[in-house]
Design a protein around this motif. Structure first.
Motif, mmCIF file in Angstrom:
data_model
loop_
_atom_site.group_PDB
_atom_site.id
_atom_site.type_symbol
_atom_site.label_atom_id
_atom_site.label_comp_id
_atom_site.label_asym_id
_atom_site.label_seq_id
_atom_site.Cartn_x
_atom_site.Cartn_y
_atom_site.Cartn_z
ATOM 1 N N HIS A 155 0.841 -1.189 0.000
ATOM 2 C CA HIS A 155 0.000 0.000 0.000
ATOM 3 C C HIS A 155 0.878 1.241 0.000
ATOM 4 O O HIS A 155 2.092 1.156 0.208
ATOM 5 C CB HIS A 155 -0.895 0.019 1.248
ATOM 6 C CG HIS A 155 -0.139 0.270 2.514
ATOM 7 N ND1 HIS A 155 0.537 -0.729 3.195
ATOM 8 C CD2 HIS A 155 0.080 1.428 3.223
ATOM 9 C CE1 HIS A 155 1.115 -0.219 4.261
ATOM 10 N NE2 HIS A 155 0.867 1.086 4.299
ATOM 11 N N SER A 156 0.250 2.357 -0.246
ATOM 12 C CA SER A 156 0.936 3.647 -0.168
ATOM 13 C C SER A 156 0.201 4.556 0.803
ATOM 14 O O SER A 156 -1.031 4.546 0.870
ATOM 15 C CB SER A 156 0.981 4.316 -1.543
ATOM 16 O OG SER A 156 1.782 3.581 -2.442
ATOM 17 N N GLN A 157 0.963 5.328 1.549
ATOM 18 C CA GLN A 157 0.398 6.369 2.403
ATOM 19 C C GLN A 157 0.440 7.670 1.612
ATOM 20 O O GLN A 157 1.510 8.166 1.265
ATOM 21 C CB GLN A 157 1.194 6.508 3.689
ATOM 22 C CG GLN A 157 0.797 7.695 4.553
ATOM 23 C CD GLN A 157 -0.547 7.501 5.236
ATOM 24 O OE1 GLN A 157 -0.748 6.500 5.932
ATOM 25 N NE2 GLN A 157 -1.456 8.439 5.053
ATOM 26 N N GLN B 257 -3.773 4.243 0.094
ATOM 27 C CA GLN B 257 -4.152 3.729 -1.219
ATOM 28 C C GLN B 257 -3.520 2.342 -1.402
ATOM 29 O O GLN B 257 -2.311 2.222 -1.568
ATOM 30 C CB GLN B 257 -3.667 4.660 -2.328
ATOM 31 C CG GLN B 257 -3.871 4.124 -3.741
ATOM 32 C CD GLN B 257 -5.331 3.873 -4.055
ATOM 33 O OE1 GLN B 257 -6.120 4.806 -4.126
ATOM 34 N NE2 GLN B 257 -5.698 2.613 -4.260
ATOM 35 N N PRO B 258 -4.326 1.264 -1.331
ATOM 36 C CA PRO B 258 -3.774 -0.071 -1.612
ATOM 37 C C PRO B 258 -3.205 -0.124 -3.027
ATOM 38 O O PRO B 258 -3.678 0.576 -3.929
ATOM 39 C CB PRO B 258 -4.992 -0.989 -1.461
ATOM 40 C CG PRO B 258 -5.944 -0.235 -0.596
ATOM 41 C CD PRO B 258 -5.751 1.212 -0.967
ATOM 42 N N HIS B 259 -2.214 -0.986 -3.204
ATOM 43 C CA HIS B 259 -1.598 -1.095 -4.527
ATOM 44 C C HIS B 259 -2.540 -1.720 -5.543
ATOM 45 O O HIS B 259 -3.393 -2.555 -5.207
ATOM 46 C CB HIS B 259 -0.320 -1.934 -4.452
ATOM 47 C CG HIS B 259 0.821 -1.220 -3.796
ATOM 48 N ND1 HIS B 259 0.844 0.139 -3.592
ATOM 49 C CD2 HIS B 259 2.003 -1.686 -3.306
ATOM 50 C CE1 HIS B 259 1.976 0.482 -3.008
ATOM 51 N NE2 HIS B 259 2.695 -0.598 -2.812
ATOM 52 N N ARG C 38 1.796 -4.931 -7.739
ATOM 53 C CA ARG C 38 2.461 -4.023 -6.803
ATOM 54 C C ARG C 38 2.739 -2.658 -7.443
ATOM 55 O O ARG C 38 3.862 -2.136 -7.431
ATOM 56 C CB ARG C 38 3.762 -4.650 -6.281
ATOM 57 C CG ARG C 38 4.232 -4.050 -4.967
ATOM 58 C CD ARG C 38 5.442 -4.770 -4.417
ATOM 59 N NE ARG C 38 5.082 -6.085 -3.912
ATOM 60 C CZ ARG C 38 5.887 -7.142 -3.884
ATOM 61 N NH1 ARG C 38 7.099 -7.038 -4.376
ATOM 62 N NH2 ARG C 38 5.488 -8.287 -3.389
ATOM 63 N N VAL C 39 1.695 -2.084 -7.973
ATOM 64 C CA VAL C 39 1.780 -0.766 -8.600
ATOM 65 C C VAL C 39 1.122 0.270 -7.698
ATOM 66 O O VAL C 39 -0.035 0.129 -7.307
ATOM 67 C CB VAL C 39 1.101 -0.768 -9.984
ATOM 68 C CG1 VAL C 39 0.962 0.655 -10.523
ATOM 69 C CG2 VAL C 39 1.906 -1.625 -10.962
ATOM 70 N N SER C 40 1.875 1.293 -7.367
ATOM 71 C CA SER C 40 1.357 2.423 -6.623
ATOM 72 C C SER C 40 0.855 3.456 -7.630
ATOM 73 O O SER C 40 1.553 3.775 -8.601
ATOM 74 C CB SER C 40 2.456 3.027 -5.748
ATOM 75 O OG SER C 40 1.997 4.172 -5.065
ATOM 76 N N ALA C 41 -0.369 3.978 -7.412
ATOM 77 C CA ALA C 41 -0.972 4.849 -8.419
ATOM 78 C C ALA C 41 -1.562 6.104 -7.805
ATOM 79 O O ALA C 41 -2.016 6.117 -6.653
ATOM 80 C CB ALA C 41 -2.057 4.098 -9.182
#
Length: 212
Positions: free
Chosen positions: A46-48, A145-147, A151-154
């Motif tokens: 995930h991304s913060q 934001q979950p990937h 495993r792509v952060s968007a």
């Protein structure tokens, strides 16, 4: 005016607005985003996302009906089946406006990101009293934001600041992570700890998260 387009879309097809936190008046008036600074801290799954946005408040089109609040929407890209578990796992998106914290609640789901994706845009909204806002107001946003698959952060910008105004989206690799640009022959692109982008309207930014 760009903000006029935003509000025409809001009134007719509100749920089609896909990305950056969107200020939506309880009545009709223009808003322009005049500055955007986003930091996306990329972890393994995930991304913060933390963002600072500045809006310019325009003329009230309906002064005979006093406005009470501004709705601010935070879109999160999720699989529709995962919506119920999102807040339990990650918590609700939050806004900070004039040193007050507002928790966003899930309001509605809209269409898939694209025809071949199971990911939908899920809108979380908070109502901010208009009385605490000035003609130029700042909004700080924080959410997970979950990937996306592989495993792509968007991050998907929507009506970012006009050319020449401050606007940056910066991805930062978390502990034991590296980043790589997504695109043609991406496997050959270098692994880095940070990538910066200038947001363009409705052009999704994608970054590959790579474990060490």
């Amino acid at each position: 005016m760009r903000a006029s387009l935003l509000f025409c879309l809001t009134l007719a097809f509100k749920a089609t607005l896909l990305a950056n936190p969107i200020a939506i008046d309880s009545e009709r008036r223009n808003y322009d985003m005049t500055a955007e600074k986003v930091v996306v801290n990329v972890n393994a799954d995930h991304s913060q996302v933390t963002g600072d946005y500045v809006f310019a408040l325009g003329k009230d089109f309906t002064p005979e009906t006093p406005d009470i609040y501004v709705e601010i929407s935070v879109p999160v890209i999720l699989k529709e089946k995962d919506v119920a578990n999102y807040t339990a796992k990650w918590g609700n998106p939050q806004l900070r406006v004039q040193n007050q914290i507002f928790t966003c609640k899930h309001r509605y789901t809209w269409s898939p990101v694209d025809a071949h994706s199971e990911d939908h845009v899920e809108y979380f909204e908070a109502r901010v009293p208009l009385k605490i806002l000035s003609q130029r107001f700042e909004v700080h946003v924080s959410y997970i934001q979950p990937h996306l698959p592989w495993r792509v952060s968007a991050y998907l910008p929507m009506l970012p600041p006009a050319e020449g105004l401050p606007a940056e989206v910066r991805f930062q690799a978390g502990e034991r992570m590296h980043l790589r640009r997504v695109g043609g022959f991406s496997f050959f692109k270098p692994k880095v700890s940070e990538l910066s982008f200038t947001p363009e309207d409705r052009k999704m930014i994608k970054v590959k998260a790579i474990r060490e």
